[in-house]
Motif scaffolding. Structure first.
Motif, PDB file in Angstrom:
ATOM      1  N   VAL A  31       0.863  -1.184   0.000  1.00 29.71           N
ATOM      2  CA  VAL A  31       0.000   0.000   0.000  1.00 29.71           C
ATOM      3  C   VAL A  31       0.897   1.231   0.000  1.00 29.71           C
ATOM      4  CG1 VAL A  31      -1.774   1.285   1.258  1.00 29.71           C
ATOM      5  CG2 VAL A  31      -1.806  -1.219   1.264  1.00 29.71           C
ATOM      6  N   LEU A  32       0.673   2.117  -0.952  1.00 30.83           N
ATOM      7  CA  LEU A  32       1.447   3.356  -1.024  1.00 30.83           C
ATOM      8  C   LEU A  32       0.497   4.537  -0.825  1.00 30.83           C
ATOM      9  CD1 LEU A  32       3.541   2.582  -4.259  1.00 30.83           C
ATOM     10  CD2 LEU A  32       4.307   2.330  -1.881  1.00 30.83           C
ATOM     11  N   ASP A  33       0.873   5.429   0.063  1.00 29.27           N
ATOM     12  CA  ASP A  33       0.103   6.663   0.247  1.00 29.27           C
ATOM     13  C   ASP A  33       0.447   7.590  -0.925  1.00 29.27           C
ATOM     14  OD1 ASP A  33      -0.883   9.132   0.910  1.00 29.27           O
ATOM     15  OD2 ASP A  33       0.019   9.197   2.910  1.00 29.27           O
ATOM     16  N   PRO A  34      -0.551   7.917  -1.772  1.00 26.69           N
ATOM     17  CA  PRO A  34      -0.218   8.733  -2.956  1.00 26.69           C
ATOM     18  C   PRO A  34       0.427  10.066  -2.577  1.00 26.69           C
ATOM     19  CG  PRO A  34      -2.611   8.608  -2.627  1.00 26.69           C
ATOM     20  CD  PRO A  34      -1.984   7.606  -1.700  1.00 26.69           C
ATOM     21  N   LEU A  35       0.101  10.582  -1.388  1.00 21.77           N
ATOM     22  CA  LEU A  35       0.675  11.880  -1.002  1.00 21.77           C
ATOM     23  C   LEU A  35       2.130  11.760  -0.557  1.00 21.77           C
ATOM     24  CD1 LEU A  35      -2.250  13.748   0.812  1.00 21.77           C
ATOM     25  CD2 LEU A  35      -1.738  13.544  -1.622  1.00 21.77           C
ATOM     26  N   ARG A  36       2.627  10.512  -0.407  1.00 22.09           N
ATOM     27  CA  ARG A  36       4.048  10.336  -0.088  1.00 22.09           C
ATOM     28  C   ARG A  36       4.853   9.890  -1.312  1.00 22.09           C
ATOM     29  NH1 ARG A  36       5.526  10.105   5.371  1.00 22.09           N
ATOM     30  NH2 ARG A  36       7.580  10.500   4.508  1.00 22.09           N
ATOM     31  N   ILE A  41      10.586  14.566 -13.028  1.00 23.49           N
ATOM     32  CA  ILE A  41      10.073  14.460 -14.386  1.00 23.49           C
ATOM     33  C   ILE A  41      11.105  15.074 -15.317  1.00 23.49           C
ATOM     34  CG2 ILE A  41       8.199  15.178 -15.923  1.00 23.49           C
ATOM     35  CD1 ILE A  41       6.561  15.515 -13.223  1.00 23.49           C
ATOM     36  N   ALA A  42      11.670  14.259 -16.177  1.00 28.19           N
ATOM     37  CA  ALA A  42      12.685  14.761 -17.105  1.00 28.19           C
ATOM     38  C   ALA A  42      12.615  13.934 -18.371  1.00 28.19           C
ATOM     39  CB  ALA A  42      14.087  14.654 -16.479  1.00 28.19           C
ATOM     40  N   SER A  43      13.071  14.512 -19.475  1.00 28.42           N
ATOM     41  CA  SER A  43      12.931  13.799 -20.747  1.00 28.42           C
ATOM     42  C   SER A  43      13.848  12.583 -20.830  1.00 28.42           C
ATOM     43  CB  SER A  43      13.176  14.753 -21.921  1.00 28.42           C
ATOM     44  OG  SER A  43      14.351  15.487 -21.682  1.00 28.42           O
ATOM     45  N   ASP A  44      14.874  12.525 -19.986  1.00 23.09           N
ATOM     46  CA  ASP A  44      15.749  11.345 -20.037  1.00 23.09           C
ATOM     47  C   ASP A  44      15.269  10.231 -19.100  1.00 23.09           C
ATOM     48  OD1 ASP A  44      16.309  12.539 -17.647  1.00 23.09           O
ATOM     49  OD2 ASP A  44      18.493  12.592 -17.916  1.00 23.09           O
ATOM     50  N   GLY A  45      14.093  10.386 -18.550  1.00 25.39           N
ATOM     51  CA  GLY A  45      13.542   9.303 -17.719  1.00 25.39           C
ATOM     52  C   GLY A  45      12.875   9.838 -16.470  1.00 25.39           C
ATOM     53  N   PHE A  46      11.966   9.019 -15.950  1.00 19.60           N
ATOM     54  CA  PHE A  46      11.237   9.408 -14.745  1.00 19.60           C
ATOM     55  C   PHE A  46      11.842   8.736 -13.532  1.00 19.60           C
ATOM     56  CE2 PHE A  46       7.813   9.487 -18.014  1.00 19.60           C
ATOM     57  CZ  PHE A  46       7.514  10.837 -17.926  1.00 19.60           C
ATOM     58  N   GLN A  47      11.608   9.342 -12.403  1.00 13.87           N
ATOM     59  CA  GLN A  47      12.015   8.735 -11.145  1.00 13.87           C
ATOM     60  C   GLN A  47      10.932   8.991 -10.118  1.00 13.87           C
ATOM     61  OE1 GLN A  47      15.654  10.439  -9.809  1.00 13.87           O
ATOM     62  NE2 GLN A  47      16.420   8.489  -9.052  1.00 13.87           N
ATOM     63  N   MET A  48      10.597   7.958  -9.371  1.00 11.74           N
ATOM     64  CA  MET A  48       9.609   8.150  -8.308  1.00 11.74           C
ATOM     65  C   MET A  48      10.204   7.662  -7.001  1.00 11.74           C
ATOM     66  SD  MET A  48       5.655   7.960  -8.019  1.00 11.74           S
ATOM     67  CE  MET A  48       5.269   6.836  -9.306  1.00 11.74           C
ATOM     68  N   HIS A  49      10.025   8.460  -5.967  1.00 14.95           N
ATOM     69  CA  HIS A  49      10.494   8.076  -4.638  1.00 14.95           C
ATOM     70  C   HIS A  49       9.320   7.982  -3.688  1.00 14.95           C
ATOM     71  CE1 HIS A  49      15.072   9.230  -4.761  1.00 14.95           C
ATOM     72  NE2 HIS A  49      14.712   8.417  -5.731  1.00 14.95           N
ATOM     73  N   TYR A  50       9.543   7.142  -2.668  1.00 13.20           N
ATOM     74  CA  TYR A  50       8.526   6.985  -1.627  1.00 13.20           C
ATOM     75  C   TYR A  50       9.235   6.961  -0.288  1.00 13.20           C
ATOM     76  CZ  TYR A  50       4.396   5.212   0.782  1.00 13.20           C
ATOM     77  OH  TYR A  50       3.312   5.067   1.614  1.00 13.20           O
ATOM     78  N   LYS A  51       8.948   7.932   0.524  1.00 11.59           N
ATOM     79  CA  LYS A  51       9.583   8.027   1.844  1.00 11.59           C
ATOM     80  C   LYS A  51      11.101   7.815   1.741  1.00 11.59           C
ATOM     81  CE  LYS A  51       5.354   6.638   4.267  1.00 11.59           C
ATOM     82  NZ  LYS A  51       4.692   5.716   5.199  1.00 11.59           N
ATOM     83  N   GLY A  52      11.725   8.479   0.781  1.00  6.48           N
ATOM     84  CA  GLY A  52      13.186   8.455   0.684  1.00  6.48           C
ATOM     85  C   GLY A  52      13.766   7.340  -0.168  1.00  6.48           C
ATOM     86  N   ARG A  53      12.941   6.403  -0.645  1.00 11.36           N
ATOM     87  CA  ARG A  53      13.449   5.273  -1.433  1.00 11.36           C
ATOM     88  C   ARG A  53      12.849   5.276  -2.822  1.00 11.36           C
ATOM     89  NH1 ARG A  53      13.991   0.909   2.749  1.00 11.36           N
ATOM     90  NH2 ARG A  53      15.872   1.612   3.813  1.00 11.36           N
ATOM     91  N   GLY A  73      -3.387  12.928  -6.375  1.00 10.96           N
ATOM     92  CA  GLY A  73      -3.484  11.477  -6.544  1.00 10.96           C
ATOM     93  C   GLY A  73      -3.494  11.068  -8.005  1.00 10.96           C
ATOM     94  N   SER A  74      -4.206  11.823  -8.838  1.00 11.80           N
ATOM     95  CA  SER A  74      -4.251  11.426 -10.251  1.00 11.80           C
ATOM     96  C   SER A  74      -2.925  11.734 -10.942  1.00 11.80           C
ATOM     97  CB  SER A  74      -5.440  12.056 -10.979  1.00 11.80           C
ATOM     98  OG  SER A  74      -5.378  13.440 -10.904  1.00 11.80           O
ATOM     99  N   ALA A  75      -2.197  12.741 -10.467  1.00 13.50           N
ATOM    100  CA  ALA A  75      -0.865  13.011 -11.037  1.00 13.50           C
ATOM    101  C   ALA A  75       0.097  11.853 -10.718  1.00 13.50           C
ATOM    102  CB  ALA A  75      -0.308  14.332 -10.497  1.00 13.50           C
ATOM    103  N   VAL A  76      -0.007  11.334  -9.494  1.00 15.56           N
ATOM    104  CA  VAL A  76       0.844  10.191  -9.110  1.00 15.56           C
ATOM    105  C   VAL A  76       0.476   8.969  -9.949  1.00 15.56           C
ATOM    106  CG1 VAL A  76       1.327   8.558  -7.231  1.00 15.56           C
ATOM    107  CG2 VAL A  76       1.284  11.028  -6.768  1.00 15.56           C
ATOM    108  N   LEU A  77      -0.821   8.751 -10.096  1.00 13.41           N
ATOM    109  CA  LEU A  77      -1.277   7.606 -10.892  1.00 13.41           C
ATOM    110  C   LEU A  77      -0.796   7.727 -12.345  1.00 13.41           C
ATOM    111  CD1 LEU A  77      -2.908   5.034 -11.248  1.00 13.41           C
ATOM    112  CD2 LEU A  77      -4.965   6.438 -11.501  1.00 13.41           C
TER     113      LEU A  77
END
Ligand SMILES: Nc1ncnc2c1ncn2[C@@H]1O[C@H](COP(=O)(O)OP(=O)(O)O)[C@@H](O)[C@H]1O
Ligand SMILES: [Mg+2]
Length: 302
Positions: A31-36, A41-53, A73-77
């Protein structure tokens, strides 16, 4: 499959049931809290972090995004979608469903029955706007209201005008509908998963109210939706592009009318009333779509 459930709270009934169903079926689930969730966002690739990881590699996400966090929430999705995770309800479909006016326009355009609905902006047009609808009683709804809060019944034209004036004063967006009196405070929630009604319940408003929402004290009972009702519910979910949807229908003298298509329908009321394991239906549907995905991509390339 490696599955994420986007939800603010692991203790919520629906979230807990989806986790249980996923584990029962042998999937890895978190379970991931969308607000965390936050992202680069960059053209060479995306990166997503959750609580520092860093988080990556989810085959699918099941969004359980509450109305109060629709935007973030919809932006995260959307980010998960761009990172190739499958979601039964896409960010675009959720945004379509959350906007009652927009979804009514799209459903009506496909010939799906709805209570006659009007909306307008300028106070000078109110009298003519209401004459386009017909005589009261009227149902006035906040465009982004949920759980029955923000749904009002006016029995007289003067009351309709007064409520509309007050809402305009608050800069609230609203729509006005004909009141379907013959429904007698009842509606039908059809739970659609992957183009099928997997469970249905009839909800009855408490005495003295016309709103059947369980949050407003309504009571529920499992029922079988008729073939016509199932057909309308499935088509409504399909028009909005939702793989999982709670379609609320009202039984009118001219057949089933769609009141609302919920993109994050709760599981507690429907599982209790119908006895159907709706969580398993959702998880199995998502797993099936994930299995098909490589094949779909190959077909698209050909
Ligand atoms: N046009 C209508 N005629 C009769 N009852 C209505 C009408 N619209 C809504 N209701 C009742 O009010 C409830 C809440 O309306 P709905 O549009 O679903 O708003 P919400 O998003 O707040 O649940 C419905 O479940 C239904 O019982
Ligand atoms: Mg509703």
């Amino acid at each position: 499959m490696k599955l994420a459930i986007l939800s603010r709270n692991t203790k919520l009934y629906s979230t807990r049931r989806l986790v249980e169903a996923s584990r029962d079926r042998g999937h890895s689930v978190r379970v991931l809290d969308p607000l965390r969730c936050y992202m680069r966002i960059a053209s060479d690739g995306f990166q997503m972090h959750y609580k520092g990881r860093e988080i990556a590699g989810y085959h699918a996400v099941i969004p359980r995004i509450g109305a109060s966090v629709t935007r973030y929430g919809s932006a995260v999705l959307r980010q998960f979608e761009l990172m190739d995770s499958y979601s039964p309800n896409t960010s675009d479909a959720i945004l379509r469903a959350r906007d009652k006016l927009r979804s009514h326009q799209l459903l009506a355009a496909q010939g799906i029955g709805l209570p006659a609905t009007v909306f307008g902006d300028n106070p000078d047009d109110t009298a003519d706007l209401l004459s386009m609808l017909g005589p009261p009683p009227h149902v006035i709804k906040l465009n982004e209201g949920t759980q029955g809060a923000g749904v009002m019944l006016t029995e007289k034209l003067s009351a309709s005008k007064g409520v509309i004036e007050a809402l305009r004063g608050l800069y609230a967006n609203f729509l006005v509908q004909e009141f379907v009196a013959e429904a007698k405070g009842a509606d039908l929630r059809c739970f659609v998963v992957g183009g099928k009604v997997v469970a249905a319940m009839k909800r009855q408003a408490p005495k003295g109210d016309f709103r059947s929402n369980l949050h407003r004290g309504g009571t529920a009972k499992g029922v079988r939706a008729s073939a016509a009702e199932q057909d309308v519910a499935v088509r409504a979910a399909q028009v909005l592009g939702l793989g999982v949807a709670g379609v609320d229908l009202i039984r009118s003298a001219r057949g089933p009318l769609v009141l609302e298509v919920n993109a994050s329908p709760g599981l507690e009321g429907i599982e209790e009333a119908s006895g159907v394991d709706v969580a398993v239906e959702i998880v199995d549907y998502v797993a099936g779509r994930v299995r098909e995905k490589p094949a779909r991509r190959l077909a698209a390339r050909r």
